[in-house]
Design a protein around this motif. Structure first.
Motif, PDB file in Angstrom:
ATOM      1  N   VAL B 293       0.839  -1.147  -0.006  1.00 10.74           N
ATOM      2  CA  VAL B 293      -0.204   0.103   0.068  1.00 10.74           C
ATOM      3  C   VAL B 293       0.832   1.080  -0.100  1.00 10.74           C
ATOM      4  N   TRP B 294       0.364   2.061  -0.887  1.00 10.79           N
ATOM      5  CA  TRP B 294       1.256   3.334  -1.039  1.00 10.79           C
ATOM      6  C   TRP B 294       0.634   4.421  -1.455  1.00 10.79           C
ATOM      7  N   VAL B 295       1.120   5.727  -1.308  1.00  8.80           N
ATOM      8  CA  VAL B 295       0.494   7.125  -1.830  1.00  8.80           C
ATOM      9  C   VAL B 295       1.620   7.916  -2.094  1.00  8.80           C
ATOM     10  N   PRO B 296       1.620   8.923  -3.002  1.00 10.33           N
ATOM     11  CA  PRO B 296       2.827   9.789  -3.340  1.00 10.33           C
ATOM     12  C   PRO B 296       3.151  10.303  -2.136  1.00 10.33           C
ATOM     13  N   LYS B 297       4.472  10.853  -1.791  1.00 13.64           N
ATOM     14  CA  LYS B 297       4.911  11.819  -0.819  1.00 13.64           C
ATOM     15  C   LYS B 297       4.387  13.155  -0.867  1.00 13.64           C
ATOM     16  N   ARG B 298       4.362  13.369  -2.306  1.00 15.41           N
ATOM     17  CA  ARG B 298       4.137  14.791  -2.463  1.00 15.41           C
ATOM     18  C   ARG B 298       2.553  15.104  -2.937  1.00 15.41           C
ATOM     19  N   ALA B 299       1.838  16.021  -2.265  1.00 18.65           N
ATOM     20  CA  ALA B 299       0.360  15.893  -2.732  1.00 18.65           C
ATOM     21  C   ALA B 299       0.326  16.268  -4.088  1.00 18.65           C
ATOM     22  N   LEU B 300       1.071  17.070  -4.654  1.00 27.58           N
ATOM     23  CA  LEU B 300       1.001  17.596  -6.088  1.00 27.58           C
ATOM     24  C   LEU B 300       1.295  16.440  -7.033  1.00 27.58           C
ATOM     25  N   ASP B 301       1.773  15.296  -6.459  1.00 29.31           N
ATOM     26  CA  ASP B 301       1.728  14.118  -7.403  1.00 29.31           C
ATOM     27  C   ASP B 301       0.411  13.371  -7.521  1.00 29.31           C
ATOM     28  N   ALA B 302      -0.362  13.830  -6.787  1.00 30.72           N
ATOM     29  CA  ALA B 302      -1.576  12.761  -6.660  1.00 30.72           C
ATOM     30  C   ALA B 302      -2.346  12.623  -7.858  1.00 30.72           C
ATOM     31  N   GLY B 303      -2.358  13.539  -8.816  1.00 28.82           N
ATOM     32  CA  GLY B 303      -3.008  13.190 -10.058  1.00 28.82           C
ATOM     33  C   GLY B 303      -2.215  12.594 -10.960  1.00 28.82           C
ATOM     34  N   LYS B 304      -0.817  12.368 -10.923  1.00 29.26           N
ATOM     35  CA  LYS B 304       0.027  11.801 -11.882  1.00 29.26           C
ATOM     36  C   LYS B 304      -0.076  10.257 -12.052  1.00 29.26           C
ATOM     37  N   ALA B 305       0.113   9.837 -13.216  1.00 23.32           N
ATOM     38  CA  ALA B 305       0.310   8.278 -13.367  1.00 23.32           C
ATOM     39  C   ALA B 305       1.304   7.862 -12.612  1.00 23.32           C
ATOM     40  N   PRO B 306       0.848   6.578 -11.713  1.00 23.73           N
ATOM     41  CA  PRO B 306       1.726   5.936 -10.624  1.00 23.73           C
ATOM     42  C   PRO B 306       2.988   5.677 -11.520  1.00 23.73           C
ATOM     43  N   GLU B 307       2.950   5.134 -12.661  1.00 21.52           N
ATOM     44  CA  GLU B 307       4.463   4.677 -13.002  1.00 21.52           C
ATOM     45  C   GLU B 307       5.367   6.021 -13.070  1.00 21.52           C
ATOM     46  N   LYS B 308       4.790   7.179 -13.302  1.00 20.25           N
ATOM     47  CA  LYS B 308       5.818   8.305 -13.294  1.00 20.25           C
ATOM     48  C   LYS B 308       6.190   8.730 -12.095  1.00 20.25           C
ATOM     49  N   ILE B 309       5.785   8.142 -10.561  1.00 23.31           N
ATOM     50  CA  ILE B 309       6.295   8.525  -9.597  1.00 23.31           C
ATOM     51  C   ILE B 309       7.379   7.602  -9.200  1.00 23.31           C
ATOM     52  N   PRO B 310       8.730   7.871  -9.156  1.00 26.65           N
ATOM     53  CA  PRO B 310       9.640   7.179  -8.844  1.00 26.65           C
ATOM     54  C   PRO B 310       9.906   6.719  -7.244  1.00 26.65           C
ATOM     55  N   GLU B 311      10.545   5.677  -7.058  1.00 31.94           N
ATOM     56  CA  GLU B 311      10.338   4.965  -5.746  1.00 31.94           C
ATOM     57  C   GLU B 311      10.762   6.043  -4.593  1.00 31.94           C
ATOM     58  N   PRO B 312      11.512   6.771  -4.702  1.00 27.72           N
ATOM     59  CA  PRO B 312      11.814   7.562  -3.496  1.00 27.72           C
ATOM     60  C   PRO B 312      10.686   8.520  -3.412  1.00 27.72           C
ATOM     61  N   GLU B 313       9.686   8.926  -4.113  1.00 28.89           N
ATOM     62  CA  GLU B 313       8.680   9.526  -3.939  1.00 28.89           C
ATOM     63  C   GLU B 313       7.349   9.022  -3.714  1.00 28.89           C
ATOM     64  N   ARG B 314       7.527   7.678  -3.190  1.00 34.83           N
ATOM     65  CA  ARG B 314       6.325   6.902  -2.689  1.00 34.83           C
ATOM     66  C   ARG B 314       6.455   6.718  -1.223  1.00 34.83           C
ATOM     67  N   ASP B 315       5.284   6.813  -0.604  1.00 34.39           N
ATOM     68  CA  ASP B 315       5.329   6.532   0.996  1.00 34.39           C
ATOM     69  C   ASP B 315       4.454   5.207   1.274  1.00 34.39           C
ATOM     70  N   TYR B 316       5.206   4.235   1.679  1.00 37.13           N
ATOM     71  CA  TYR B 316       4.632   2.877   1.840  1.00 37.13           C
ATOM     72  C   TYR B 316       4.207   3.035   3.240  1.00 37.13           C
ATOM     73  N   TYR B 317       3.146   3.797   3.559  1.00 35.49           N
ATOM     74  CA  TYR B 317       2.831   4.469   4.985  1.00 35.49           C
ATOM     75  C   TYR B 317       2.555   3.221   6.052  1.00 35.49           C
ATOM     76  N   LEU B 318       1.997   2.304   5.515  1.00 37.08           N
ATOM     77  CA  LEU B 318       1.745   1.291   6.617  1.00 37.08           C
ATOM     78  C   LEU B 318       3.129   0.474   7.056  1.00 37.08           C
ATOM     79  N   GLU B 319       3.931   0.095   6.184  1.00 37.61           N
ATOM     80  CA  GLU B 319       5.350  -0.344   6.255  1.00 37.61           C
ATOM     81  C   GLU B 319       6.213   0.510   7.162  1.00 37.61           C
ATOM     82  N   ARG B 320       5.831   1.624   6.894  1.00 41.69           N
ATOM     83  CA  ARG B 320       6.708   2.752   7.592  1.00 41.69           C
ATOM     84  C   ARG B 320       6.114   3.011   9.094  1.00 41.69           C
ATOM     85  N   TYR B 360      -2.971   3.435  -3.478  1.00 42.82           N
ATOM     86  CA  TYR B 360      -2.417   2.180  -4.298  1.00 42.82           C
ATOM     87  C   TYR B 360      -2.310   1.094  -3.517  1.00 42.82           C
ATOM     88  N   LEU B 361      -2.805   0.022  -4.218  1.00 45.76           N
ATOM     89  CA  LEU B 361      -2.257  -1.354  -3.644  1.00 45.76           C
ATOM     90  C   LEU B 361      -1.590  -2.038  -4.854  1.00 45.76           C
TER      91      LEU B 361
END
Lengths: 261, 642
Positions: B293-320, B360-361
């Protein structure tokens, strides 16, 4: 993503069983491709209600393809253009802007129209009532693992048991036969050892019940299998016919059936 | 008023056995002179009606659907728990009992839960004998899986269609009794009132949904097995027809309503795609075993296609947040964290009313690790379902999920015999409150429904009939006539308002109010606001509702209007109960009561009780009663998933 579509619908409206009924044309001007077919009808109905007209009656409940309540004939095909899909799971992205769509109820002698797109399918219940069960009392069951069931048999029984009783097979059949519905239940019960003690009697009484309810016979058109939302195949009908033949020549069952009635 | 749960005393292992011996029996010759009404044909109602019919009672069975086979039990996917210990992994009746009491966050009655665990094994035997095609091992014996975070594999299943197969078993048993003449079936009939005379339940008033005919049905006892009230929230995983009318009408006639604020949210549902949304579809939470489960780290990425969001920009918040349990934290925690990130603007997917409510899942890593074939084997049918609904291929694009209302643990208060505060009125399955406390474990709803129907009601209803010897009223009794008249008046009122708004538009508005103020997270200010707003909406409903057509034929708008009217009353009670329960427990999360880590903080000193509400008349605040809970066998502990 959010492009909206405009559709023209020809919908069967019928006030009641005695009304002759007929098609009425409706515009569906603002339809999102993400809507399900039933949500599209919801939108049309909200508009009709606001104008004080009676909304289009249609059966539906779970809206996730399992309860078997929904089902209309869309452009001549029960449950619409997608294979193995109930009406509620059909989404509007499979239609084009400007499409004309014809929507009718299931049509079969055994399924009288109640109103608009709602039909009376209680004949299917009466077929089950005629033996579509295993006669076991509550509380008298043996330990569950006492009777092993070969895995392949359990799997095929499950394929048959997946029937949701929607009646699309009847609506698609030129003879309005319920053979696939009946064969699915018999296939389910006869592939399991628990179903075998009553097998001959069951196939005879259920086939008679199907006849009595006004369904036709199977003449191998295979339209049923093409529209079945659960992908149940006509091989189960072949199995049913074989079981029926065997049961018919077994005279001892005639005696049993006689005593039972 | 003291609530007597009639719980037996002594060692918990023998309570049910002893009580069964103590209960009165009814002579078989007398049973055919006794009528029992069963409303609802799901697992509890179907199993109950079939079993009572088989005992020889004259049973009248009612459902609003066109067939008894369609009740919403049919949609349960995952499975049914039973303490068979076929896996030799340490399961036992006591462990299932323990897990259920703990899972319910110590707000359930121990004796009921133990009985449920005891009869769980009989349920599997019964269903197998009926021909339920459970999954099997290659040796031909029954297969099990672990479910909902349980450490033992005690869940029996039939592909993803367990509820369907169990219901068809109960339905076929019911049809057998109809054929035998012991059960009379009334499909397309809706119960609109309970008839209570001299304090006891004597029958119901129904509307034939096809002809519009209103008529009384009189009986020696009445069983309600009419399911939960999750549809009060409008969007839920319930079927569209699920409603509270039967239990609400009983509440208004004196049955207490217990813990209405205990509403369960399921974390893995397909998000809302637009204002047209009519229901939400649940996907098995087994998806969280391999999806991240993840969401973008930056709110302004929320509308972006997920594949355009690189790994460091993803927040796997449940794992965190939960390094030990990660994506497998319990339902309520996974749900609340999803709400948090979306409220903070990190949600993804379609913007509905200005907010993106989805996370995202993602199966990218699982596909890389296991290969697409293995993922397909495990989740193929779920992926297919997702693609059918969203038009997106989850093998390529991460799934989007969001929590949705799924199950209601609250319901009419019942004693150990499943009898409500109205003598002769029994309540079974999701419609009662009894076994799941503040939170239901996965695969336990099917167990409870069938347990109540096959193995509890046949004993307890018989005991009531044998002990009380109730008599059937005549249809000319003034109370019967008055009930029928009241139903007709109510329908006439709904038909004659002549306003502008549809029943659904009010229902959606109520749903939003409840979801915002009494949903995943609640606080006093929000609940107080909702307690003001819901009655305002109710007043508007009676001024501006429009129901076309008449009451004398099939009128689905009228059916809906009646159900929404009752939801509008129930919604207020849900909020009142959530406000009065000034603690957090299970799925009831009061923001004022959380631990330093943001988890639910229970207050056993003040709230180790069942809240049971009594109707006090229209416009009056219902009275809150308490049934104290004592834990003799499972000591309350605080859970931790860090």
């Amino acid at each position: 993503m959010t492009r909206s579509m405009r559709l023209v619908l020809d919908v069967w409206r019928q006030k009641g069983p005695k009304d002759p009924g007929g098609f009425v044309r409706y515009e569906a001007p603002d339809i999102s491709p993400d809507m399900s077919f039933l949500e599209m009808l919801d939108v049309v109905n909200e508009g009709l209600t606001e104008r004080g007209e009676e909304p289009i009656a249609f059966d539906h409940d779970c809206r996730e393809g399992i309860c078997g309540s929904c089902g209309v004939v869309i452009d001549g095909r029960p449950h619409g253009p997608l294979t193995a899909t109930t009406t509620c799971q059909l989404h509007m992205r499979h239609f084009q802007d400007g499409d004309h769509v014809t929507i009718e109820p299931w049509r079969a002698r055994a399924f009288p129209v109640i109103k608009d797109l709602v039909v009376d399918r209680s004949a299917l219940d009466r077929i089950i009532r005629a033996g579509g069960y295993i006669s076991i009392r509550t509380g008298s069951a043996p330990e569950a693992n006492d009777v092993p069931v070969p895995k392949p048999d359990a799997e095929v029984a499950m394929d048959a048991a997946a029937c949701i009783g929607c009646g699309a097979c009847v609506a698609a059949c030129p003879n309005a036969s319920a053979s696939l519905f009946l064969a699915a239940k018999l296939g389910h019960l006869h592939l399991l050892p628990q179903g075998l003690p009553e097998k001959d009697d069951r196939v005879r009484t259920m086939v008679s019940a199907m006849d009595a309810q006004g369904f036709g016979h199977c003449t191998n058109h295979r339209e049923c299998e093409a529209v079945c939302p659960k992908g149940i195949g006509v091989a189960f009908i072949a199995r049913m016919n074989r079981d029926f033949l065997i049961a018919s020549v077994a005279s001892r069952h005639e005696v049993m059936a006689h005593r039972r009635r | 008023m003291t609530l007597d749960a009639k719980v037996p005393s002594g060692p918990i292992e023998t309570r049910w056995q002893r009580r069964r011996f103590e209960m009165k029996l009814v002579n078989p010759a007398n049973r055919r002179n006794l009528t029992v009404i069963v409303v609802g044909t799901g697992l509890a109602g179907g199993a109950g009606a079939a079993s009572l019919g088989e005992l020889g009672y004259r049973v009248k069975s009612f459902c609003f659907q066109d067939s008894a086979r369609r009740a919403h039990s049919i949609a349960a996917q995952g499975g049914i728990n039973a303490a068979k210990n076929y896996q030799n992994d340490g399961d036992s009746v006591f462990r299932l009992f323990y897990d259920t009491v703990k899972g319910g966050d110590f707000r359930a009655r121990e004796s009921n839960v133990h009985r449920l665990a005891e009869i769980s094994a009989n349920i599997i035997d019964q269903c197998v004998a009926q021909g339920v095609p459970f999954a099997r091992e290659y040796g031909g014996l029954l297969a099990n899986r672990s479910f909902g975070g349980a450490q033992v594999s005690r869940t029996f299943y039939a592909r993803g269609q367990t509820g369907q197969q169990l219901l068809l078993g109960a339905y076929q048993a019911l049809e057998r009794q109809i054929d035998a003449g012991s059960v009379t079936m009334y499909p397309r009939h809706e119960m609109l009132d309970l008839i209570v005379v001299d304090g006891a339940a004597r029958g119901i008033v129904t509307r034939d949904l096809v002809t519009g005919k209103i008529e009384p049905h009189l009986a020696h006892a009445v069983v309600l097995a009419t399911g939960g009230y999750g549809n009060a929230f409008y969007l839920s995983t319930n079927a569209k027809g699920c409603n509270t009318t039967a239990i609400w009408r009983a509440f208004r006639k004196g049955a207490f309503f217990a813990n209405p604020c205990f509403t369960q949210i399921h974390p893995t549902c397909i998000p809302v795609s637009g204002a047209h949304q009519s229901k939400l579809t649940l996907m098995s939470e087994s998806l969280r075993n391999d999806g991240r489960v993840w969401v973008p780290k930056r709110a302004l990425d929320a509308g972006k296609a997920p594949e355009k969001i690189p790994e460091p920009e993803r927040d796997y918040y449940l794992e965190r947040l939960y390094p030990t349990f990660g994506n497998l934290v319990p339902r309520d925690i996974a749900s609340r964290r999803a709400k948090d990130v979306c409220d903070q603007g990190f949600g993804v997917g379609a913007e509905v009313s200005g907010v993106r409510r989805g996370v995202y899942l993602d199966f990218r890593d699982a596909i890389a690790r296991l290969g697409e074939a293995v993922v397909r084997e495990r989740y193929g049918n779920l992926f297919e379902m997702y693609e059918r609904i969203t038009g997106e291929d989850p093998y390529r694009v991460p799934m989007r999920i969001y929590p949705a209302i799924h199950y209601t643990m609250g319901g009419l208060w019942v004693d150990y015999h499943l009898m409500s505060t109205i003598p002769g009125l029994f309540v079974a399955g999701e419609a009662n409150f009894s076994d799941h406390g503040a939170n239901r474990l996965g695969a336990s709803a099917l167990m409870q429904g069938l347990g109540d129907g096959y193995f509890v009601l046949p004993y307890t209803v018989s005991h009531y009939l044998g002990d009380e010897r109730p008599v059937v009223l005549s249809e000319d009794h003034p109370e019967v006539k008055e009930s029928v008249k009241a139903v007709k008046r109510r329908l006439k009122r709904l038909l004659s308002i002549g306003g502008r708004r549809t029943p659904d538009s009010f229902h959606r508005e109520l749903g939003r109010l409840l979801w915002d103020h009494s949903g995943m997270a609640r606080n006093a200010a929000g609940l107080e606001r909702a307690i003001v707003k819901v009655p305002e909406l109710r007043a508007e409903f009676y001024e501006d509702l429009r129901v076309p057509g008449s009451g004398s034929d099939l009128n689905q708008s009228l059916e809906r209007a009646g159900r929404v009217a009752d939801f509008l009353e129930l919604g207020e009670l849900v909020c009142r109960d959530a406000l009065a329960r000034d603690e957090s427990c299970g799925c009831h999360f009061r923001e004022e009561h959380q631990t330093a880590d943001g988890e639910a903080a229970r207050d056993d000193a003040r709230f180790s009780h069942v809240a049971a509400w009594e109707f006090a008349g229209d416009g009056a605040v219902p009275r809150r009663h308490r049934e104290e809970l004592t834990f003799e066998f499972v000591k309350p502990t605080q859970r931790s998933y860090k």
